[in-house]
Structures are given as C-alpha cells and as structure tokens.
Design a protein around this motif. Structure first.
Motif, mmCIF file in Angstrom:
data_model
loop_
_atom_site.group_PDB
_atom_site.id
_atom_site.type_symbol
_atom_site.label_atom_id
_atom_site.label_comp_id
_atom_site.label_asym_id
_atom_site.label_seq_id
_atom_site.Cartn_x
_atom_site.Cartn_y
_atom_site.Cartn_z
ATOM 1 N N GLY A 84 0.806 -1.208 0.000
ATOM 2 C CA GLY A 84 0.000 0.000 0.000
ATOM 3 C C GLY A 84 0.842 1.262 0.000
ATOM 4 N N ALA A 85 2.098 1.156 0.419
ATOM 5 C CA ALA A 85 2.974 2.326 0.479
ATOM 6 C C ALA A 85 4.113 2.166 -0.537
ATOM 7 N N PHE A 86 5.194 1.470 -0.173
ATOM 8 C CA PHE A 86 6.304 1.278 -1.109
ATOM 9 C C PHE A 86 7.102 0.034 -0.743
ATOM 10 N N TRP A 87 7.950 -0.392 -1.666
ATOM 11 C CA TRP A 87 8.852 -1.516 -1.426
ATOM 12 C C TRP A 87 10.263 -1.126 -1.863
ATOM 13 N N SER A 88 11.246 -1.784 -1.265
ATOM 14 C CA SER A 88 12.638 -1.593 -1.678
ATOM 15 C C SER A 88 13.443 -2.839 -1.335
ATOM 16 N N LEU A 89 14.522 -3.030 -2.080
ATOM 17 C CA LEU A 89 15.476 -4.110 -1.830
ATOM 18 C C LEU A 89 16.764 -3.450 -1.345
ATOM 19 N N THR A 90 17.198 -3.799 -0.131
ATOM 20 C CA THR A 90 18.365 -3.174 0.484
ATOM 21 C C THR A 90 19.471 -4.203 0.636
ATOM 22 N N MET A 91 20.702 -3.785 0.340
ATOM 23 C CA MET A 91 21.893 -4.642 0.386
ATOM 24 C C MET A 91 22.676 -4.377 1.672
ATOM 25 N N TYR A 92 23.125 -5.464 2.324
ATOM 26 C CA TYR A 92 23.937 -5.365 3.540
ATOM 27 C C TYR A 92 25.122 -6.322 3.474
ATOM 28 N N ARG A 93 26.266 -5.880 4.009
ATOM 29 C CA ARG A 93 27.401 -6.787 4.198
ATOM 30 C C ARG A 93 27.028 -7.756 5.307
ATOM 31 N N ARG A 94 27.350 -8.998 5.113
ATOM 32 C CA ARG A 94 27.021 -9.982 6.146
ATOM 33 C C ARG A 94 27.910 -9.812 7.378
ATOM 34 N N VAL A 100 26.475 -1.404 2.006
ATOM 35 C CA VAL A 100 27.651 -1.654 1.170
ATOM 36 C C VAL A 100 28.070 -0.342 0.525
ATOM 37 N N ASP A 101 29.281 0.130 0.859
ATOM 38 C CA ASP A 101 29.794 1.352 0.254
ATOM 39 C C ASP A 101 29.992 1.108 -1.242
ATOM 40 N N ASN A 102 29.605 2.078 -2.062
ATOM 41 C CA ASN A 102 29.720 1.896 -3.505
ATOM 42 C C ASN A 102 29.742 3.257 -4.192
ATOM 43 N N PRO A 103 30.245 3.307 -5.443
ATOM 44 C CA PRO A 103 30.389 4.592 -6.131
ATOM 45 C C PRO A 103 29.067 5.292 -6.435
ATOM 46 N N LEU A 104 27.977 4.557 -6.539
ATOM 47 C CA LEU A 104 26.675 5.169 -6.814
ATOM 48 C C LEU A 104 26.029 5.739 -5.556
ATOM 49 N N ARG A 105 26.547 5.335 -4.409
ATOM 50 C CA ARG A 105 25.917 5.666 -3.123
ATOM 51 C C ARG A 105 24.465 5.151 -3.109
ATOM 52 N N ARG A 106 24.279 3.994 -3.737
ATOM 53 C CA ARG A 106 22.965 3.347 -3.782
ATOM 54 C C ARG A 106 22.993 2.176 -2.809
ATOM 55 N N TYR A 107 22.109 2.222 -1.841
ATOM 56 C CA TYR A 107 22.064 1.188 -0.812
ATOM 57 C C TYR A 107 20.795 0.352 -0.911
ATOM 58 N N PRO A 141 24.607 -2.392 -6.130
ATOM 59 C CA PRO A 141 25.998 -2.825 -5.930
ATOM 60 C C PRO A 141 26.181 -3.739 -4.712
ATOM 61 N N ALA A 142 26.928 -4.815 -4.939
ATOM 62 C CA ALA A 142 27.276 -5.778 -3.888
ATOM 63 C C ALA A 142 28.717 -5.531 -3.437
ATOM 64 N N PRO A 143 29.086 -6.009 -2.256
ATOM 65 C CA PRO A 143 30.462 -5.824 -1.792
ATOM 66 C C PRO A 143 31.407 -6.762 -2.541
ATOM 67 N N ALA A 144 32.477 -6.241 -3.082
ATOM 68 C CA ALA A 144 33.439 -7.067 -3.826
ATOM 69 C C ALA A 144 34.091 -8.077 -2.879
ATOM 70 N N GLY A 145 33.962 -9.353 -3.199
ATOM 71 C CA GLY A 145 34.654 -10.396 -2.456
ATOM 72 C C GLY A 145 34.151 -10.678 -1.061
ATOM 73 N N GLU A 146 32.940 -10.237 -0.732
ATOM 74 C CA GLU A 146 32.395 -10.454 0.623
ATOM 75 C C GLU A 146 30.995 -11.053 0.554
ATOM 76 N N PRO A 147 30.628 -11.831 1.578
ATOM 77 C CA PRO A 147 29.243 -12.289 1.670
ATOM 78 C C PRO A 147 28.303 -11.114 1.950
#
Length: 175
Positions: A84-94, A100-107, A141-147
């Motif tokens: 009814g409001a909104f959805w999002s998919l968020t990435m986290y380092r395990r 996850v820090d990334n050049p787009l600053r997209r989390y 963006p996912a973290p390079a080389g990390e779960p």
C-alpha cells in the motif's frame, strides 16, 4: 552470539531462498530471541501489518550470496511486491550488517528509484553484483569479495504477503 542469531530457525521460510526473520503482529511479549535478532539485523522492525522484511542470504540453489558472483532477481510481469505504500530491496554486508559502500551511493533499489521500469515483456530485472553491469541494467551494488544479504522491505504489505501466498522470486547466480 551474532552467528547464533543467524543460525536460529527463522519464523517463516517463504521459498526461493527467502525467509521472514520477524513475524510479530503487534508486540514482542517474552520472545527474547526475536528481540535479539531485530536488535542485531533489523533495528526498528515494525509489526508485519505495517512492514515486512523478507530476507535472502542464499541464491536459488541455496548457496550463500557473495560479492564475487553476479545475481539477477526477476519479478515476473504483474509480480511486483503488493504494497500500500512502497517496497525496496536493500543490500547489507554480512560481516557487520551495514550498507555496502559503492560509487553510486545506492544502498537500496525499489519502486521509488528513478528510472526503475519493467522491460518490454513486463518483467522487472534487478542485478546484484560488485561490478557495474553497464547501461540498461537496474543495478544494486554488492560488496566485492564479501558475503552479503538483502532485505525486501514491504511497507503496508497487502493480504497476499500477510497470508504468505506471494511467490518471492529467487536470486539466480549468473555465469
């Protein structure tokens, strides 16, 4: 203790590698394990009528998600989350449950992301990987080389989610 919280059975398996780590309707009561899981992984989690947090730590084949791989999440035509409001998919380092820090600053990426549109066939495809997949892709963006793990945040989830009838699409490893 952190790994113990991760290894505990999730309240509800949703299929396709997704689980619902918090299924509290209105209050915590004496459920100290869920309180600890929320404090570690989902700070500020709300009751499921207001928000749901399906989480994926594995791909379609049950392999842990890892930044050395590339993944696709495909929502079929007409199969976007029902909210009814909104959805999002968020990435986290395990390792630390942080963004996850990334050049787009997209989390996160979701229905409020500028330019997010289904393709010509009506399906919405999200790419999760460390390297930029190039133009024409919706990239988280996912973290390079990390779960890592992802949380599909559903604000004001509709009945299909609340009654656990929604088919959560699995993350498919590419290549």
């Amino acid at each position: 203790m952190y790994e113990t919280l991760r290894r505990q059975d999730q309240p509800r398996q949703l299929g396709g590698g997704w689980a619902l780590p918090v299924a509290v309707r209105s209050h915590w009561g004496d459920d100290h394990l869920t309180r600890a899981r929320v404090a570690r992984n989902l700070i500020g989690a709300l009751g499921i009528e207001e928000a749901m947090y399906p989480t994926a730590e594995v791909d379609a084949d049950g392999r842990p998600l890892h930044g050395s791989q590339a993944y696709e999440l495909r929502f079929p035509p007409g199969g976007l989350p029902r909210v009814g409001a909104f959805w999002s998919l968020t990435m986290y380092r395990r390792s630390d449950c942080l963004f996850v820090d990334n050049p787009l600053r997209r989390y996160s990426i979701g229905d409020r992301t500028p330019g997010l549109r289904p393709g010509p066939g009506g399906e919405l495809v999200l790419r999760l990987q460390a390297q930029d997949p190039g133009p024409g892709h919706h990239w988280l963006p996912a973290p390079a080389g990390e779960p890592f793990y992802v949380v599909l945040r559903l604000y004001q989830p509709q009945e299909e989610h609340l009654q656990f009838r929604y088919a959560y699409p699995p993350l498919h490893r590419l290549g």
